[in-house]
Write a protein that holds these residues in place. Structure first.
Motif, mmCIF file in Angstrom:
data_model
loop_
_atom_site.group_PDB
_atom_site.id
_atom_site.type_symbol
_atom_site.label_atom_id
_atom_site.label_comp_id
_atom_site.label_asym_id
_atom_site.label_seq_id
_atom_site.Cartn_x
_atom_site.Cartn_y
_atom_site.Cartn_z
ATOM 1 N N LYS A 1 0.841 -1.178 -0.144
ATOM 2 C CA LYS A 1 -0.033 -0.092 0.056
ATOM 3 C C LYS A 1 0.955 1.203 -0.161
ATOM 4 C CE LYS A 1 -3.756 -2.272 2.594
ATOM 5 N NZ LYS A 1 -4.474 -2.149 3.967
ATOM 6 N N VAL A 2 0.541 2.355 -0.458
ATOM 7 C CA VAL A 2 0.821 3.556 -0.296
ATOM 8 C C VAL A 2 -0.099 4.477 0.268
ATOM 9 C CG1 VAL A 2 1.969 5.591 -1.478
ATOM 10 C CG2 VAL A 2 2.400 3.162 -2.373
ATOM 11 N N TRP A 3 0.269 5.392 1.075
ATOM 12 C CA TRP A 3 -0.733 6.618 1.675
ATOM 13 C C TRP A 3 -0.254 7.880 1.690
ATOM 14 C CZ3 TRP A 3 1.354 2.333 4.081
ATOM 15 C CH2 TRP A 3 2.271 2.510 5.299
ATOM 16 N N THR A 4 -1.253 8.958 1.673
ATOM 17 C CA THR A 4 -0.648 10.098 2.135
ATOM 18 C C THR A 4 -1.513 10.885 3.355
ATOM 19 O OG1 THR A 4 -0.091 12.131 1.209
ATOM 20 C CG2 THR A 4 -2.167 11.520 0.309
ATOM 21 N N LEU B 1 -4.801 11.171 -3.260
ATOM 22 C CA LEU B 1 -3.562 10.198 -3.717
ATOM 23 C C LEU B 1 -3.656 9.796 -5.262
ATOM 24 C CD1 LEU B 1 -1.192 8.703 -2.628
ATOM 25 C CD2 LEU B 1 -2.574 6.758 -1.921
ATOM 26 N N TYR B 2 -2.309 10.162 -5.934
ATOM 27 C CA TYR B 2 -2.591 9.748 -7.233
ATOM 28 C C TYR B 2 -1.509 8.807 -7.738
ATOM 29 C CZ TYR B 2 -5.357 14.075 -7.819
ATOM 30 O OH TYR B 2 -6.333 15.061 -7.829
ATOM 31 N N SER B 3 -1.461 8.188 -8.439
ATOM 32 C CA SER B 3 -0.382 7.052 -9.205
ATOM 33 C C SER B 3 -0.339 7.157 -10.808
ATOM 34 C CB SER B 3 -0.736 5.605 -8.561
ATOM 35 O OG SER B 3 -2.126 4.973 -9.359
ATOM 36 N N GLN C 1 -7.415 7.583 -4.473
ATOM 37 C CA GLN C 1 -8.396 7.727 -3.421
ATOM 38 C C GLN C 1 -8.302 9.315 -2.959
ATOM 39 O OE1 GLN C 1 -7.815 6.466 0.582
ATOM 40 N NE2 GLN C 1 -10.101 5.725 0.629
ATOM 41 N N LYS C 2 -9.516 9.844 -2.721
ATOM 42 C CA LYS C 2 -9.976 10.914 -2.242
ATOM 43 C C LYS C 2 -10.708 10.927 -0.840
ATOM 44 C CE LYS C 2 -12.172 15.321 -3.862
ATOM 45 N NZ LYS C 2 -12.815 15.888 -4.930
ATOM 46 N N VAL C 3 -10.153 11.734 0.224
ATOM 47 C CA VAL C 3 -11.134 11.706 1.263
ATOM 48 C C VAL C 3 -10.935 13.324 1.717
ATOM 49 C CG1 VAL C 3 -10.654 9.370 2.307
ATOM 50 C CG2 VAL C 3 -9.134 11.291 2.816
ATOM 51 N N GLN C 4 -12.101 13.625 2.462
ATOM 52 C CA GLN C 4 -12.297 14.972 2.921
ATOM 53 C C GLN C 4 -12.752 14.919 4.291
ATOM 54 O OE1 GLN C 4 -14.410 16.453 -0.471
ATOM 55 N NE2 GLN C 4 -16.127 16.732 0.847
ATOM 56 N N ILE C 5 -12.572 16.255 5.219
ATOM 57 C CA ILE C 5 -13.134 16.348 6.417
ATOM 58 C C ILE C 5 -13.729 17.830 6.598
ATOM 59 C CG2 ILE C 5 -10.892 16.698 7.385
ATOM 60 C CD1 ILE C 5 -11.951 15.178 9.946
ATOM 61 N N GLU D 1 -5.507 6.416 1.129
ATOM 62 C CA GLU D 1 -4.700 5.016 0.954
ATOM 63 C C GLU D 1 -5.040 4.408 -0.424
ATOM 64 O OE1 GLU D 1 -3.678 2.325 4.505
ATOM 65 O OE2 GLU D 1 -5.111 1.315 3.602
ATOM 66 N N ALA D 2 -4.170 3.638 -0.872
ATOM 67 C CA ALA D 2 -4.537 2.579 -2.038
ATOM 68 C C ALA D 2 -3.510 1.545 -2.011
ATOM 69 C CB ALA D 2 -4.491 3.476 -3.029
ATOM 70 N N SER D 3 -3.917 0.439 -2.581
ATOM 71 C CA SER D 3 -2.943 -0.527 -3.052
ATOM 72 C C SER D 3 -2.286 -0.385 -4.204
ATOM 73 C CB SER D 3 -3.833 -1.790 -3.311
ATOM 74 O OG SER D 3 -3.229 -2.832 -3.733
ATOM 75 N N THR D 4 -1.093 -0.886 -3.932
ATOM 76 C CA THR D 4 -0.134 -0.673 -5.363
ATOM 77 C C THR D 4 -0.678 -1.534 -6.399
ATOM 78 O OG1 THR D 4 1.454 -2.384 -4.425
ATOM 79 C CG2 THR D 4 1.818 -0.249 -3.846
ATOM 80 N N GLY D 5 -1.161 -2.644 -6.138
ATOM 81 C CA GLY D 5 -1.786 -3.525 -7.151
ATOM 82 C C GLY D 5 -0.744 -4.364 -7.639
ATOM 83 N N GLY D 6 0.202 -4.474 -6.629
ATOM 84 C CA GLY D 6 1.532 -5.303 -7.323
ATOM 85 C C GLY D 6 2.390 -4.764 -8.510
ATOM 86 N N VAL D 7 2.099 -3.447 -8.467
ATOM 87 C CA VAL D 7 3.018 -2.872 -9.436
ATOM 88 C C VAL D 7 3.953 -1.763 -9.005
ATOM 89 C CG1 VAL D 7 2.880 -1.477 -11.777
ATOM 90 C CG2 VAL D 7 1.176 -3.318 -11.167
#
Length: 166
Positions: free
Chosen positions: A68-71, A90-92, A107-111, A123-129
């Motif tokens: 995973k990668v997260w910001t 979070l962009y890839s 992914q996009k989240v807000q508060i 947060e998002a999965s790398t998808g194995g790449v």
């Protein structure tokens, strides 16, 4: 002795006043009632929110691991109560891109109000790449203008391990 005590109190009061004035100048005030452009909706910020805080500082970071990668965005400092609206994205991309505009939104989240010392994470999965990743935030303090920050583009392995900053 009493004269020295009064002089110290006056100096402390003047120092505090000067500190507040400098912080106010650093952030400025604005009555720009901006709109946050959302991918799904057109959200309008309530123009009745008044500026209450003197200073707010947010920080952004990007990390990875376990596929995973997260910001993360953190409200590090807020002087006097404020409403801090935060959007984290979070962009890839499989190829290097300097701008998030040429990357895929993962992914996009807000508060509606990120409190002091609290965080918000996308947060998002790398998808194995192995991919290039970029974290981005847009935020608004009270009725101030929208601001943005980015982590820059970073390369992460398929497992989510950091490789380098581009």
């Amino acid at each position: 002795m009493e004269k020295a005590k009064k002089k110290s109190i006056v100096l402390i009061a003047l120092s505090l006043l000067l500190f507040v004035a400098v912080l106010s100048l650093m952030i400025g005030t604005t009555t720009n009632y901006a709109k946050a452009l959302d991918n799904t909706t057109d959200e309008t910020v309530d123009p009745n929110i008044s500026t209450r805080g003197i200073y707010t500082a947010l920080s952004i970071s990007i990390n990875g691991g376990n596929g995973k990668v997260w910001t993360t965005v953190r409200n590090d400092v807020t002087i006097f109560p404020s409403t801090v609206i935060v959007i984290v994205e979070l962009y890839s991309s499989e190829t290097f891109q300097e701008s998030h505009l040429n990357m895929k939104l993962e992914q996009k989240v807000q508060i509606g109000d990120l409190d002091l010392h609290k965080t918000i994470t996308a947060e998002a999965s790398t998808g194995g790449v192995q991919k290039y990743w970029q974290g981005r935030t847009r935020y608004k303090v009270d009725n101030g203008a929208w601001k943005e920050m980015s982590t820059g583009t970073c390369l992460y392995s398929a497992n989510g391990d950091f490789i380098r900053v581009e």
